[in-house]
Motif scaffolding. Structure first.
Motif, PDB file in Angstrom:
ATOM      1  N   TYR A  53      21.226  -9.363   7.184  1.00  0.00           N
ATOM      2  CA  TYR A  53      21.932 -10.368   7.140  1.00  0.00           C
ATOM      3  C   TYR A  53      22.770 -10.304   5.741  1.00  0.00           C
ATOM      4  O   TYR A  53      21.960  -9.879   4.748  1.00  0.00           O
ATOM      5  CB  TYR A  53      21.202 -11.737   7.331  1.00  0.00           C
ATOM      6  CG  TYR A  53      20.505 -11.863   8.543  1.00  0.00           C
ATOM      7  CD1 TYR A  53      21.198 -12.725   9.685  1.00  0.00           C
ATOM      8  CD2 TYR A  53      19.136 -11.123   8.943  1.00  0.00           C
ATOM      9  CE1 TYR A  53      20.754 -12.652  10.858  1.00  0.00           C
ATOM     10  CE2 TYR A  53      18.751 -11.644  10.419  1.00  0.00           C
ATOM     11  CZ  TYR A  53      19.409 -12.386  11.234  1.00  0.00           C
ATOM     12  OH  TYR A  53      19.062 -12.596  12.264  1.00  0.00           O
ATOM     13  N   GLN A  54      23.543 -11.038   5.485  1.00  0.00           N
ATOM     14  CA  GLN A  54      24.065 -11.445   4.424  1.00  0.00           C
ATOM     15  C   GLN A  54      23.755 -12.854   4.052  1.00  0.00           C
ATOM     16  O   GLN A  54      23.812 -13.692   4.787  1.00  0.00           O
ATOM     17  CB  GLN A  54      25.741 -11.580   4.289  1.00  0.00           C
ATOM     18  CG  GLN A  54      26.352 -11.478   2.948  1.00  0.00           C
ATOM     19  CD  GLN A  54      27.745 -11.299   2.919  1.00  0.00           C
ATOM     20  OE1 GLN A  54      28.261 -11.218   4.040  1.00  0.00           O
ATOM     21  NE2 GLN A  54      28.487 -11.464   1.731  1.00  0.00           N
ATOM     22  N   PRO A  61      23.619 -11.681  12.137  1.00  0.00           N
ATOM     23  CA  PRO A  61      23.302 -10.516  11.737  1.00  0.00           C
ATOM     24  C   PRO A  61      24.505  -9.488  11.587  1.00  0.00           C
ATOM     25  O   PRO A  61      25.482  -9.546  12.484  1.00  0.00           O
ATOM     26  CB  PRO A  61      22.367 -10.037  12.594  1.00  0.00           C
ATOM     27  CG  PRO A  61      22.843 -10.825  13.898  1.00  0.00           C
ATOM     28  CD  PRO A  61      23.440 -12.255  13.449  1.00  0.00           C
ATOM     29  N   LEU A  62      24.462  -8.666  10.494  1.00  0.00           N
ATOM     30  CA  LEU A  62      25.355  -7.629  10.188  1.00  0.00           C
ATOM     31  C   LEU A  62      25.055  -6.359  11.230  1.00  0.00           C
ATOM     32  O   LEU A  62      25.901  -5.846  11.807  1.00  0.00           O
ATOM     33  CB  LEU A  62      25.558  -7.278   8.890  1.00  0.00           C
ATOM     34  CG  LEU A  62      25.996  -8.206   8.013  1.00  0.00           C
ATOM     35  CD1 LEU A  62      25.766  -7.747   6.378  1.00  0.00           C
ATOM     36  CD2 LEU A  62      27.477  -8.773   7.983  1.00  0.00           C
ATOM     37  N   LEU A  63      23.823  -6.464  11.438  1.00  0.00           N
ATOM     38  CA  LEU A  63      23.341  -5.301  12.227  1.00  0.00           C
ATOM     39  C   LEU A  63      21.919  -5.449  12.516  1.00  0.00           C
ATOM     40  O   LEU A  63      21.079  -5.838  11.875  1.00  0.00           O
ATOM     41  CB  LEU A  63      23.519  -3.933  11.238  1.00  0.00           C
ATOM     42  CG  LEU A  63      23.018  -2.416  11.486  1.00  0.00           C
ATOM     43  CD1 LEU A  63      24.004  -1.994  12.850  1.00  0.00           C
ATOM     44  CD2 LEU A  63      23.311  -1.497  10.506  1.00  0.00           C
ATOM     45  N   LEU A  84      19.756  -9.219   3.340  1.00  0.00           N
ATOM     46  CA  LEU A  84      18.242  -9.558   3.636  1.00  0.00           C
ATOM     47  C   LEU A  84      17.889  -8.677   4.983  1.00  0.00           C
ATOM     48  O   LEU A  84      18.725  -8.849   5.721  1.00  0.00           O
ATOM     49  CB  LEU A  84      18.172 -10.965   4.150  1.00  0.00           C
ATOM     50  CG  LEU A  84      18.855 -11.944   3.018  1.00  0.00           C
ATOM     51  CD1 LEU A  84      18.724 -13.459   3.588  1.00  0.00           C
ATOM     52  CD2 LEU A  84      17.642 -12.047   1.812  1.00  0.00           C
ATOM     53  N   LEU A  85      16.767  -8.092   4.895  1.00  0.00           N
ATOM     54  CA  LEU A  85      16.361  -7.501   5.922  1.00  0.00           C
ATOM     55  C   LEU A  85      15.261  -8.180   6.592  1.00  0.00           C
ATOM     56  O   LEU A  85      14.253  -8.102   5.901  1.00  0.00           O
ATOM     57  CB  LEU A  85      15.821  -5.791   5.528  1.00  0.00           C
ATOM     58  CG  LEU A  85      15.653  -4.974   6.591  1.00  0.00           C
ATOM     59  CD1 LEU A  85      16.861  -4.715   7.176  1.00  0.00           C
ATOM     60  CD2 LEU A  85      15.133  -3.775   6.042  1.00  0.00           C
ATOM     61  N   GLN A  98      20.185  -7.288  -3.949  1.00  0.00           N
ATOM     62  CA  GLN A  98      21.395  -8.153  -4.603  1.00  0.00           C
ATOM     63  C   GLN A  98      22.591  -7.241  -4.574  1.00  0.00           C
ATOM     64  O   GLN A  98      22.602  -6.158  -5.177  1.00  0.00           O
ATOM     65  CB  GLN A  98      21.109  -8.666  -5.733  1.00  0.00           C
ATOM     66  CG  GLN A  98      22.161  -9.620  -6.363  1.00  0.00           C
ATOM     67  CD  GLN A  98      21.528 -10.566  -7.186  1.00  0.00           C
ATOM     68  OE1 GLN A  98      20.366 -10.664  -7.704  1.00  0.00           O
ATOM     69  NE2 GLN A  98      22.297 -11.519  -7.441  1.00  0.00           N
ATOM     70  N   LEU A  99      23.823  -7.761  -4.255  1.00  0.00           N
ATOM     71  CA  LEU A  99      25.025  -7.186  -4.544  1.00  0.00           C
ATOM     72  C   LEU A  99      25.793  -8.220  -5.451  1.00  0.00           C
ATOM     73  O   LEU A  99      25.707  -9.364  -5.489  1.00  0.00           O
ATOM     74  CB  LEU A  99      25.823  -7.245  -3.113  1.00  0.00           C
ATOM     75  CG  LEU A  99      25.147  -6.690  -2.104  1.00  0.00           C
ATOM     76  CD1 LEU A  99      26.087  -6.701  -0.801  1.00  0.00           C
ATOM     77  CD2 LEU A  99      25.021  -5.081  -2.367  1.00  0.00           C
TER      78      LEU A  99
END
Length: 124
Positions: A53-54, A61-63, A84-85, A98-99
């Protein structure tokens, strides 16, 4: 012997696979007037299905998959954010990265450089 037992107990308390969650790059450089899209390479290994997740969109969810090896993902950024996983079944946070977004305005830098070269600003 006690040190080995203590070290083993400590390892059991750590989140499973937290150190196996890799994201690169984690810095996006945004030039003035342009969008910043971070082209990520992501990998993880988990014993159970997980979702990525972002932080700015926690419901989408992104993936979702159990393991990911060198997955490519393009992610537009408007601000610093966290990836976030989470465990897919329980929603428990397993790991985060963190990005960062760095905004660069080359025009303002050129203006300051010209002012320092001319020296006129020292007299103001």
């Amino acid at each position: 012997m006690m040190k080995v037992i203590a070290a083993t107990a400590l390892l059991l308390l750590l989140p499973v696979g937290a150190d196996e969650f890799a994201v690169s790059p984690r810095l996006c450089v945004q030039h003035a007037g342009q969008d910043c899209v971070l082209h990520l390479t992501i990998s993880w290994q988990q014993p159970q299905p997980v979702c990525l997740y972002q932080q700015t969109a926690p419901a989408t969810p992104l993936l979702c998959q159990q393991s990911a090896q060198q997955v490519k993902l393009a992610l537009p950024l408007q601000q610093d954010t966290m990836l976030l996983l989470k465990d897919q079944a329980s929603g428990k946070l397993l790991a985060q990265r963190q990005l960062r977004l760095l905004r660069v305005d080359l025009q303002s830098g050129e203006h300051l450089l010209n002012k320092s070269r001319n020296g006129w600003w020292l007299l103001q």
